[in-house]
Design a protein around this motif. Structure first.
Motif, PDB file in Angstrom:
ATOM      1  N   ALA A 128     104.790  -7.527 126.621  1.00 38.28           N
ATOM      2  CA  ALA A 128     104.948  -7.343 125.240  1.00 38.28           C
ATOM      3  C   ALA A 128     104.009  -7.966 124.103  1.00 38.28           C
ATOM      4  O   ALA A 128     103.823  -7.533 123.093  1.00 38.28           O
ATOM      5  CB  ALA A 128     106.446  -7.295 124.925  1.00 38.28           C
ATOM      6  N   SER A 129     103.861  -9.227 124.425  1.00 35.46           N
ATOM      7  CA  SER A 129     103.468 -10.109 123.333  1.00 35.46           C
ATOM      8  C   SER A 129     101.960  -9.616 122.858  1.00 35.46           C
ATOM      9  O   SER A 129     101.189 -10.144 122.102  1.00 35.46           O
ATOM     10  CB  SER A 129     103.292 -11.416 123.609  1.00 35.46           C
ATOM     11  OG  SER A 129     102.486 -11.888 124.594  1.00 35.46           O
ATOM     12  N   ASN A 184      81.256 -14.127 120.437  1.00 36.56           N
ATOM     13  CA  ASN A 184      82.161 -15.269 120.308  1.00 36.56           C
ATOM     14  C   ASN A 184      83.458 -14.552 121.116  1.00 36.56           C
ATOM     15  O   ASN A 184      84.834 -14.599 120.617  1.00 36.56           O
ATOM     16  CB  ASN A 184      82.884 -15.563 118.967  1.00 36.56           C
ATOM     17  CG  ASN A 184      83.679 -16.775 118.709  1.00 36.56           C
ATOM     18  OD1 ASN A 184      83.472 -17.673 119.664  1.00 36.56           O
ATOM     19  ND2 ASN A 184      84.376 -16.719 117.654  1.00 36.56           N
ATOM     20  N   ARG A 185      83.428 -13.960 122.232  1.00 40.55           N
ATOM     21  CA  ARG A 185      84.512 -13.386 122.949  1.00 40.55           C
ATOM     22  C   ARG A 185      84.592 -14.177 124.084  1.00 40.55           C
ATOM     23  O   ARG A 185      84.744 -13.778 125.274  1.00 40.55           O
ATOM     24  CB  ARG A 185      84.334 -11.936 123.161  1.00 40.55           C
ATOM     25  CG  ARG A 185      84.319 -11.050 122.188  1.00 40.55           C
ATOM     26  CD  ARG A 185      84.442  -9.332 122.567  1.00 40.55           C
ATOM     27  NE  ARG A 185      83.482  -9.146 123.642  1.00 40.55           N
ATOM     28  CZ  ARG A 185      82.418  -8.676 123.095  1.00 40.55           C
ATOM     29  NH1 ARG A 185      81.860  -8.503 121.887  1.00 40.55           N
ATOM     30  NH2 ARG A 185      81.478  -8.117 124.073  1.00 40.55           N
ATOM     31  N   VAL A 186      84.778 -15.633 124.124  1.00 38.28           N
ATOM     32  CA  VAL A 186      85.180 -16.326 125.192  1.00 38.28           C
ATOM     33  C   VAL A 186      86.390 -17.345 124.837  1.00 38.28           C
ATOM     34  O   VAL A 186      86.408 -17.808 123.821  1.00 38.28           O
ATOM     35  CB  VAL A 186      83.654 -17.273 125.431  1.00 38.28           C
ATOM     36  CG1 VAL A 186      84.015 -18.265 126.223  1.00 38.28           C
ATOM     37  CG2 VAL A 186      82.636 -16.575 125.406  1.00 38.28           C
ATOM     38  N   VAL A 187      87.297 -17.464 125.907  1.00 37.45           N
ATOM     39  CA  VAL A 187      88.503 -18.220 125.718  1.00 37.45           C
ATOM     40  C   VAL A 187      88.459 -19.015 127.040  1.00 37.45           C
ATOM     41  O   VAL A 187      87.959 -18.640 128.144  1.00 37.45           O
ATOM     42  CB  VAL A 187      89.608 -17.412 125.735  1.00 37.45           C
ATOM     43  CG1 VAL A 187      90.020 -16.721 124.542  1.00 37.45           C
ATOM     44  CG2 VAL A 187      90.143 -16.701 126.855  1.00 37.45           C
ATOM     45  N   THR A 188      88.910 -20.315 127.021  1.00 38.10           N
ATOM     46  CA  THR A 188      88.913 -21.278 127.856  1.00 38.10           C
ATOM     47  C   THR A 188      90.232 -21.736 128.291  1.00 38.10           C
ATOM     48  O   THR A 188      91.073 -21.906 127.202  1.00 38.10           O
ATOM     49  CB  THR A 188      87.911 -22.713 127.626  1.00 38.10           C
ATOM     50  OG1 THR A 188      86.578 -22.097 127.379  1.00 38.10           O
ATOM     51  CG2 THR A 188      88.017 -23.704 128.774  1.00 38.10           C
ATOM     52  N   MET A 214     101.260 -17.018 131.902  1.00 37.11           N
ATOM     53  CA  MET A 214     101.504 -17.567 130.403  1.00 37.11           C
ATOM     54  C   MET A 214     100.619 -18.269 129.949  1.00 37.11           C
ATOM     55  O   MET A 214     100.161 -18.099 128.486  1.00 37.11           O
ATOM     56  CB  MET A 214     102.590 -18.880 130.864  1.00 37.11           C
ATOM     57  CG  MET A 214     103.950 -18.283 131.687  1.00 37.11           C
ATOM     58  SD  MET A 214     105.231 -19.613 131.927  1.00 37.11           S
ATOM     59  CE  MET A 214     105.523 -20.356 130.505  1.00 37.11           C
ATOM     60  N   ILE A 215      99.671 -18.739 130.450  1.00 37.65           N
ATOM     61  CA  ILE A 215      98.477 -19.492 129.872  1.00 37.65           C
ATOM     62  C   ILE A 215      97.485 -18.408 129.339  1.00 37.65           C
ATOM     63  O   ILE A 215      96.932 -18.407 128.116  1.00 37.65           O
ATOM     64  CB  ILE A 215      97.672 -20.453 130.913  1.00 37.65           C
ATOM     65  CG1 ILE A 215      98.444 -21.635 131.092  1.00 37.65           C
ATOM     66  CG2 ILE A 215      96.327 -20.864 130.201  1.00 37.65           C
ATOM     67  CD1 ILE A 215      97.861 -22.532 132.293  1.00 37.65           C
ATOM     68  N   LEU A 216      97.208 -17.371 130.082  1.00 36.99           N
ATOM     69  CA  LEU A 216      96.622 -16.345 129.537  1.00 36.99           C
ATOM     70  C   LEU A 216      97.021 -15.401 128.458  1.00 36.99           C
ATOM     71  O   LEU A 216      96.156 -15.112 127.490  1.00 36.99           O
ATOM     72  CB  LEU A 216      96.139 -15.298 130.765  1.00 36.99           C
ATOM     73  CG  LEU A 216      94.995 -14.230 130.415  1.00 36.99           C
ATOM     74  CD1 LEU A 216      93.754 -14.648 130.150  1.00 36.99           C
ATOM     75  CD2 LEU A 216      95.121 -13.086 131.766  1.00 36.99           C
ATOM     76  N   GLY A 217      98.309 -15.075 128.531  1.00 36.40           N
ATOM     77  CA  GLY A 217      98.913 -14.562 127.531  1.00 36.40           C
ATOM     78  C   GLY A 217      98.719 -15.383 126.234  1.00 36.40           C
ATOM     79  O   GLY A 217      98.680 -14.627 124.990  1.00 36.40           O
ATOM     80  N   LYS A 218      98.792 -16.664 126.358  1.00 35.63           N
ATOM     81  CA  LYS A 218      98.776 -17.459 124.909  1.00 35.63           C
ATOM     82  C   LYS A 218      97.324 -17.505 124.585  1.00 35.63           C
ATOM     83  O   LYS A 218      97.191 -17.289 123.388  1.00 35.63           O
ATOM     84  CB  LYS A 218      99.200 -18.785 125.260  1.00 35.63           C
ATOM     85  CG  LYS A 218      99.305 -19.758 124.081  1.00 35.63           C
ATOM     86  CD  LYS A 218      99.732 -21.069 124.066  1.00 35.63           C
ATOM     87  CE  LYS A 218      99.606 -22.067 123.104  1.00 35.63           C
ATOM     88  NZ  LYS A 218     100.301 -23.463 123.354  1.00 35.63           N
ATOM     89  N   ALA A 219      96.283 -17.230 125.179  1.00 32.69           N
ATOM     90  CA  ALA A 219      94.829 -17.489 125.212  1.00 32.69           C
ATOM     91  C   ALA A 219      94.498 -16.323 124.314  1.00 32.69           C
ATOM     92  O   ALA A 219      93.563 -16.127 123.622  1.00 32.69           O
ATOM     93  CB  ALA A 219      94.253 -17.867 126.240  1.00 32.69           C
ATOM     94  N   LEU A 220      95.077 -15.229 124.715  1.00 33.85           N
ATOM     95  CA  LEU A 220      94.671 -13.757 124.173  1.00 33.85           C
ATOM     96  C   LEU A 220      95.375 -13.254 122.918  1.00 33.85           C
ATOM     97  O   LEU A 220      95.147 -12.125 122.453  1.00 33.85           O
ATOM     98  CB  LEU A 220      94.691 -12.854 125.361  1.00 33.85           C
ATOM     99  CG  LEU A 220      93.885 -12.861 126.746  1.00 33.85           C
ATOM    100  CD1 LEU A 220      94.300 -11.804 127.569  1.00 33.85           C
ATOM    101  CD2 LEU A 220      92.617 -13.052 126.160  1.00 33.85           C
ATOM    102  N   GLN A 221      96.277 -14.469 122.443  1.00 29.07           N
ATOM    103  CA  GLN A 221      96.868 -14.002 121.259  1.00 29.07           C
ATOM    104  C   GLN A 221      95.686 -13.976 119.853  1.00 29.07           C
ATOM    105  O   GLN A 221      94.802 -14.804 120.073  1.00 29.07           O
ATOM    106  CB  GLN A 221      97.958 -15.011 120.810  1.00 29.07           C
ATOM    107  CG  GLN A 221      99.181 -14.865 121.940  1.00 29.07           C
ATOM    108  CD  GLN A 221      99.863 -13.509 121.895  1.00 29.07           C
ATOM    109  OE1 GLN A 221     100.072 -12.818 120.640  1.00 29.07           O
ATOM    110  NE2 GLN A 221     100.205 -13.002 122.963  1.00 29.07           N
ATOM    111  N   PRO A 222      96.166 -13.218 119.295  1.00 28.31           N
ATOM    112  CA  PRO A 222      95.034 -13.233 117.935  1.00 28.31           C
ATOM    113  C   PRO A 222      95.114 -14.492 117.402  1.00 28.31           C
ATOM    114  O   PRO A 222      96.156 -15.135 117.271  1.00 28.31           O
ATOM    115  CB  PRO A 222      95.615 -12.024 117.037  1.00 28.31           C
ATOM    116  CG  PRO A 222      96.477 -11.184 117.842  1.00 28.31           C
ATOM    117  CD  PRO A 222      96.953 -12.091 118.945  1.00 28.31           C
ATOM    118  N   ALA A 223      93.934 -14.838 116.733  1.00 28.94           N
ATOM    119  CA  ALA A 223      93.920 -16.376 116.131  1.00 28.94           C
ATOM    120  C   ALA A 223      94.666 -16.269 114.639  1.00 28.94           C
ATOM    121  O   ALA A 223      94.667 -15.320 114.074  1.00 28.94           O
ATOM    122  CB  ALA A 223      92.213 -16.610 115.904  1.00 28.94           C
TER     123      ALA A 223
END
Length: 296
Positions: free
Chosen positions: A171-172, A265-269, A287-296
């Motif tokens: 949902a997030s 600039n479509r890279v997340v670690t 949980m980690i991926l969900g947080k990493a993909l949240q809009p800045a």
């Protein structure tokens, strides 16, 4: 429980009296039970070690304890757990001397169950198989371990919490741009493991409503080993790198900056997550991926 899990479990436990001992232990009054030592469980596989911890139990001994703490991270491993050596070939003399009540191992990996059963009752559970459904087998393994330890209520609650958390993460991500993700881990300076169908991460992506940019089946564990050109062949993907990230020399090179996802600039670690794990590793990754993909 899948037929493969049931067959292995029944085979191991038909020859032993561990379940009867557990029932006798649980039938004791609580004040008596508190004075009894917990069953000595040796976990030779991290996926089932983390599952054991998720059920509120604990391993008496585990293979490669320090590496577990570095690569699996959570659930946290108690510091007094005995280290049995390599997962692929543990110290058999030490294992035997500990006189475990139960050995947990992954079917098809490391020491064969028939050999381990000469030491103690052994539960050898499949996870990565030709079925290529590790998340499903991870849940079956949780149920199998819970049944043997009389912790079915713990398993029920853990699965309910797992489903609820995944639902909340999904949902997030409603504002996510919908780009497919390419999940990679650097094997060396220019070689990567890329996770596709058959991997635990691929199954988690599906549960989160995300598309995996990598469609190749890969090896037994669901990942392909390739060069940077594989990343460049997926110009629209968002690149997800599992730490450690790319080497410094590569980051400053024209080769790296020319990759479309890097250039845009479509890279997340993301922090280390155990790629060969069970439900706890799947939850940590989600949980980690969900947080990493949240809009800045």
């Amino acid at each position: 429980m899948t037929s493969s899990v049931r067959t292995i479990a029944n085979h191991a436990w038909s020859r032993r009296n561990f379940s009867a001992a557990m029932l006798a232990f649980l039938a004791m009054p609580q004040y008596v039970r508190a004075q009894q030592p917990e069953p000595r469980i040796a976990a030779l596989d991290w996926a089932w070690a983390e599952t054991l911890l998720a059920l509120g139990a604990r391993p008496y001994a585990i293979a490669e304890a320090e590496l577990y703490r570095e690569r699996v991270v959570t659930p946290e491993l108690p510091h007094d757990v005995i280290d049995l050596g390599l997962r692929s070939w543990p110290n058999m003399e030490l294992l035997k001397s500990l006189q475990p009540d139960l050995i947990l191992t992954q079917a098809g990996y490391g020491v064969q169950a028939a050999t381990l059963e000469q030491i103690a009752p052994t539960l050898a559970l499949p996870l990565f198989t030709p079925e290529r459904r590790p998340l499903q087998l991870a849940e079956a393994g949780l149920d199998a371990i819970a049944a043997q330890l009389q912790r079915e209520k713990h398993a029920f609650q853990y699965k309910a919490d797992f489903e609820q958390t995944l639902s909340e993460i999904r949902a997030s991500l409603h504002s996510y741009d919908g780009r497919p993700v390419l999940i990679v881990k650097f094997a060396d300076q220019r070689i990567l493991d890329i996770y596709g169908p058959g991997s635990l991460f691929h199954d988690v992506l599906g549960r989160l409503g995300l598309e995996n940019a990598w469609t190749e089946a890969g090896n037994h564990w669901g990942f392909s080993t390739s060069g940077l050109d594989a990343v460049a062949r997926n110009p629209e993907a968002r690149l997800v790198i599992i730490e450690p990230g790319p080497p410094e020399k590569l980051v400053g090179s024209d080769l790296w900056t020319a990759i479309p996802s890097v250039k845009a600039n479509r890279v997340v670690t993301i922090p280390p997550t155990w790629v060969f794990g069970a439900l706890p590793s799947a939850l940590r990754f989600a949980m980690i991926l969900g947080k990493a993909l949240q809009p800045a």
